[in-house]
Enzyme design. Structure first.
Site, PDB file in Angstrom:
ATOM      1  N   CYS A  53     -50.792 -58.985  26.151  1.00  0.00           N
ATOM      2  CA  CYS A  53     -49.568 -58.268  25.805  1.00  0.00           C
ATOM      3  C   CYS A  53     -48.669 -59.199  25.000  1.00  0.00           C
ATOM      4  CB  CYS A  53     -48.836 -57.795  27.055  1.00  0.00           C
ATOM      5  SG  CYS A  53     -47.362 -56.812  26.666  1.00  0.00           S
ATOM      6  N   GLU A 109     -58.460 -54.633  32.899  1.00  0.00           N
ATOM      7  CA  GLU A 109     -58.466 -54.194  34.293  1.00  0.00           C
ATOM      8  C   GLU A 109     -58.073 -52.731  34.426  1.00  0.00           C
ATOM      9  OE1 GLU A 109     -55.730 -56.605  36.472  1.00  0.00           O
ATOM     10  OE2 GLU A 109     -56.477 -58.436  35.564  1.00  0.00           O
ATOM     11  N   CYS A 134     -44.643 -61.672  34.226  1.00  0.00           N
ATOM     12  CA  CYS A 134     -45.860 -60.866  34.150  1.00  0.00           C
ATOM     13  C   CYS A 134     -47.086 -61.678  33.737  1.00  0.00           C
ATOM     14  CB  CYS A 134     -45.635 -59.724  33.162  1.00  0.00           C
ATOM     15  SG  CYS A 134     -47.089 -58.695  32.915  1.00  0.00           S
TER      16      CYS A 134
END
Ligand code: SAH
Ligand code: SF4
Length: 370
Positions: free
Chosen positions: A119, A91, A126
């Site tokens: 990640c 993104e 998150c």
């Protein structure tokens, strides 16, 4: 696989072309096509001799991102979901300057870019880390996020206003924040090279002072970055002013606890002489208690840092919640009363899954990568 032309610096391309016994100015012509005209084919580089174009095409890839979806309206925050050559999704988020705020022209834009697919750092709040880490982005995949958004914008402007209003070399993005998916400092080499290209006058032309790198706190890399000859801005995702809170939210804090993080940040600040930003997501009942403001004030003071308070964005599947607005304002007021430069993000735009990683997560779960 061939090296991509968008992973090359001008000096590298000059050296390559010298070895091919081409005049040096040919390298500048290629860069002009890539970064000012933003062409996506070798054939479009019409001032290069045919045989040179053929050889370039043979030796280098010329990669372009494919747009999967875009959310948000013009003049507001817009989010781009890209598909990479291997099918992975990333993104970028385009954020216009607030025109009313300082009477700035509204053609100023900030682009938030990704540096990894997924990640590995697994912060508890998150979306980017929810499905783990897949891979680092290549230099050209970082660079291309800016170019692809600018191409998209130029095409839109052509649709709306006709050719006359569109200067293909006009730049849309003049501010870069490396806060998208992934931990930028865990992809250090590619990040630095991409930023070198985006910063260069022959490349993206974005001033180093207009580039902010956000990290969850990788201390050795923060020190390494401090020793680089660039004046990038540094933002640290703090989210907790004590080890107890930070341990709960961010596994990275067990490796680099606050004492070490503060020392690395202090080193960066001293080397660069620039103000650091501490990002602090406000999560109800976790880090928004007023008792947290004292250690935060102390840390901000020591680092000469400003604090950026961000109300938590709800992520599907996670139990955390954003505090009520009065609690957010009270937290801000407590910081300000003690002399800390602090801001609270109040604008909307969060209804479009504005926290990075969310759009991809949703898309992958609904529509798995082909
Ligand atoms: N890995 C880097 C950069 C990407 S995250 C880092 O952690 O700094 C960019 C910012 O978005 C970080 O401050 C991160 O904490 C924040 N963020 C992540 N999820 C969020 C959420 N649900 N709501 C608000 N901010 C979020
Ligand atoms: Fe990774 Fe940053 Fe998300 Fe933490 S906040 S999981 S470091 S992208």
């Amino acid at each position: 696989m061939n090296r991509d032309i968008k992973s090359q610096t001008l000096e590298e391309l000059q050296a390559e072309l010298r070895a091919w016994e081409q005049p040096a100015y040919r390298a500048s012509q290629v860069m002009e096509w890539l970064y000012a005209q933003r062409v996506t084919t070798w054939a479009a580089m019409t001032n290069l001799p045919g045989p040179l174009r053929e050889r370039l095409a043979h030796e280098f890839a010329l990669y372009a991102l494919a747009l999967v979806t875009k959310q948000g309206d013009a003049d507001a925050t817009q989010k781009f979901l890209w598909r990479l050559a291997d099918g992975a999704l990333i993104e970028s988020v385009l954020i216009p300057a607030t025109p009313a705020l300082y009477g700035e022209a509204s053609d100023r834009h900030t682009l938030c870019v990704s540096t990894q697919v997924g990640c590995a750092y697994g912060c508890q709040f998150c979306a980017s880390g929810l499905d783990g880490w897949k891979r680092n982005l290549g230099v050209e995949e970082i660079v291309e996020q800016i170019l692809a958004v600018e191409r998209w914008h130029a095409a839109e402007a052509r649709l709306r206003g006709g050719e006359a209003r569109t200067d293909p070399a006009a730049r849309l993005v003049n501010n870069l924040v490396v806060m998208g998916m992934g931990e930028p400092l865990a992809n250090y080499e590619h990040l630095l090279k991409a930023l070198t290209i985006l910063n260069a006058p022959w490349g993206g032309g974005i001033g180093a002072r207009k580039i902010t790198i956000s990290t969850s706190g990788l201390c050795p890399q923060i020190r390494r970055l401090a020793d680089e000859p660039f004046q990038f801005r540094l933002a640290i995702s703090l989210h907790g002013a004590t080890d107890a809170v930070r341990d709960r939210l961010m596994p990275v804090n067990r490796k680099y606890p606050l004492r070490e993080l503060a020392a690395a940040a202090e080193y960066y600040q001293a080397r660069k002489g620039r103000m650091i930003t501490l990002e602090y997501i406000l999560i109800a009942g976790v880090n928004d208690g007023l008792d947290q403001t004292a250690p935060l004030v102390e840390l901000a003071g020591r680092l000469h840092a400003k604090v950026n308070l961000i109300p938590y964005n709800h992520v599907e599947g996670l139990a955390w919640e954003r505090p009520a607005e009065v609690a957010q304002e009270a937290f801000l007021a407590a910081l300000e009363k003690r002399g800390v430069a602090a801001t609270l993000r109040r604008e909307k735009g969060h209804d479009i899954d504005a926290a990075c990683g969310q759009l991809r997560l949703k898309t992958e779960r609904v529509r798995p990568a082909a």
